[in-house]
Design an enzyme around this catalytic site. Structure first.
Site, mmCIF file in Angstrom:
data_model
loop_
_atom_site.group_PDB
_atom_site.id
_atom_site.type_symbol
_atom_site.label_atom_id
_atom_site.label_comp_id
_atom_site.label_asym_id
_atom_site.label_seq_id
_atom_site.Cartn_x
_atom_site.Cartn_y
_atom_site.Cartn_z
ATOM 1 N N GLY A 10 -0.875 -20.398 -21.278
ATOM 2 C CA GLY A 10 -2.300 -20.254 -21.567
ATOM 3 C C GLY A 10 -2.609 -19.023 -22.399
ATOM 4 C CG PHE A 34 0.489 -27.562 -17.701
ATOM 5 C CD1 PHE A 34 0.275 -28.321 -16.561
ATOM 6 C CD2 PHE A 34 -0.497 -27.538 -18.673
ATOM 7 C CE1 PHE A 34 -0.898 -29.032 -16.379
ATOM 8 C CE2 PHE A 34 -1.676 -28.242 -18.501
ATOM 9 C CZ PHE A 34 -1.874 -28.995 -17.355
ATOM 10 C CG HIS A 215 -16.592 -15.500 -8.002
ATOM 11 N ND1 HIS A 215 -15.391 -15.637 -8.656
ATOM 12 C CD2 HIS A 215 -17.336 -14.650 -8.752
ATOM 13 C CE1 HIS A 215 -15.410 -14.907 -9.764
ATOM 14 N NE2 HIS A 215 -16.565 -14.300 -9.839
ATOM 15 N NE ARG A 328 -12.923 -19.827 -13.488
ATOM 16 C CZ ARG A 328 -13.460 -18.619 -13.563
ATOM 17 N NH1 ARG A 328 -13.244 -17.740 -12.608
ATOM 18 N NH2 ARG A 328 -14.201 -18.264 -14.601
#
Ligand code: NAI
Length: 403
Positions: A10, A34, A215, A328
């Site tokens: 990524g 991946f 969060h 997430r």
């Protein structure tokens, strides 16, 4: 010469691999398991290597070019002799796959870096790698060194910002004696910035998972009394915080600090002074972004780095919005954040009514069971990184002193 293996495909993996390979005395390889990323990256990179455009405040933008020796999906090829540093830079849910794949090839004296490792990375490494993990150096960092995005897969990435410092901790292998210090080795890979600040016990980084402290709490604060009807627009996530939720975040953070204190009282030789209150964390992490630093509430509400960030929502047919709890902020920040803190507190004997309350609310939103009647005995512990999931049920177990 340092050989570094970057695990992932990524944004962070591109930047880390490009920067590492740009140094004459560093050899970089990439392992990405991946889908077809390894093939795509190899084909895209060609002879040119990766172009990393770096913007660091106070310096002119620059482009760093580095070509990893190879990109592979095969762990055996990735770990051909002489890997010194393994840098795992994928979202937390993918760590386990890499640790399992690397296990047969890991040797005493190597360093494994979670960047970011986040809460419970240390437990996952010890549990999955097994006995030899005592002979490794293990490092965990609180975040990624950069805000970054791939611009062309396998070819280029933009570093939008570089942190000045990055906090983490290291558990040094005795087998690393005489070799380059793990922090110095990783610093060499990254370049001059961020300055790596490793101090305290590794558990201190696990006890600093800011996302788990922020969060789920903000979601709870916003939606706990929601009537189920669509809203006209998604509320601001951070900058729309109310005072009650700021108190909740602070209270959860107090429970984390109480846990660190309780552990240090029971094990006076363990240094968890690297565990800080969320308010201190904000002041350290965003020194130039906060408009009003008087309280945690004003700090979060006036943090410019958060401008425009909204609650995750889905749009209805008539252009209204419903909260998206399968995002997430819960799906990762509960299993790889808050439940890990809860698990450690439970072992340290510290009550956590505030954490419990948030976990109870949030677990129901994703149809999982982590805690039951305030105890971590739910049926879905196996998807978390809380220590109990790995069979670490004692202080010595979570500190890496014994199982
Ligand atoms: P990313 O979103 O670019 O990672 C995607 C990569 O993860 C994929 O390319 C693939 O290699 C792997 N992956 C995705 N799904 C997978 C699956 N199902 N199984 C196995 N592997 C899978 O992540 P990024 O941006 O590199 O960030 C890495 C970590 O750093 C994340 O935890 C992120 O939250 C954190 N972070 C990222 C920042 C950024 O600016 N990119 C800033 C601060 C933290």
């Amino acid at each position: 010469m340092i050989t570094v293996l970057v695990c992932g495909g990524g944004n962070g993996a591109h930047v880390c691999a490009g920067l590492a390979a740009s140094h004459d005395d560093v050899t970089a390889r990439v392992l990405t398991m991946f889908e077809d990323e390894a093939e795509r990256w190899t084909a895209a990179m060609g002879q040119e290597g990766l172009h990393i455009a770096v913007r660091h405040s106070g310096s002119e933008p620059s482009t760093v070019i580095g070509k990893p020796a190879y990109v592979t999906k095969d762990p055996a090829e990735a770990m051909k002799p002489n890997v010194d540093l393994i840098v795992i830079t994928v979202p937390s849910f993918a760590h386990e796959q890499y640790l399992k794949a690397l296990k047969p090839y890991v040797r005493a004296g190597m360093t494994i870096v979670g960047c970011p490792g986040r809460a419970g990375f240390d437990f996952a490494v010890r549990s999955i790698i097994g006995e030899i993990s005592a002979e490794l150096s293990i490092m965990n960092f609180e975040s990624l060194p950069w805000a970054c995005r791939i611009s062309e897969f396998g070819q280029s990435a933009d570093v939008l910002g570089v942190k000045d410092t990055l906090a983490g901790a290291v558990q040094k292998s005795k087998s690393a004696d005489g070799k380059l210090d793990p922090t110095a080795a990783f610093q060499k890979v990254l370049g001059d910035y961020p300055k790596l600040l490793t101090r305290g016990h590794l558990l201190g980084v696990t006890l600093s998972p800011t996302n788990g402290c922020i969060h789920p709490e903000i979601l709870y604060g916003q939606w706990k009394d929601w009537d189920g009807k669509p809203v006209a627009k998604p509320p601001l996530f951070y900058n729309g915080l109310d005072e009650e939720t700021a108190h909740l975040i602070s209270g959860v953070s107090d429970e984390v600090l109480a846990t660190a204190k309780a552990i240090m009282e029971q094990r006076p030789n363990v240094d968890l002074s690297n565990v800080e209150h969320i308010f201190q964390w904000y002041l350290r992490t965003y020194p130039d972004d906060i408009g009003d630093k008087s309280t945690l509430y004003t700090t979060i509400r006036t943090n410019k780095a958060y401008t425009g960030l909204i609650h995750p929502c889905t749009k209805t047919d008539d252009e209204q919005y419903l909260p998206n709890f399968r995002y997430r902020y819960i799906t990762e920040d509960l299993p790889y954040g808050l439940t890990v803190l809860k698990g450690i507190a439970e072992i340290a004997g510290v009550p956590t009514p505030k954490m419990d309350h948030v976990i109870e609310w949030a677990q129901e939103k994703i149809g999982k069971s982590f805690i039951v009647n305030g105890k971590l005995t739910g049926s879905d512990l196996n998807i978390t990184r809380c220590p109990q999931r790995y069979g670490f049920n004692t202080l010595d177990g979570i500190l890496g002193m014994s199982k």
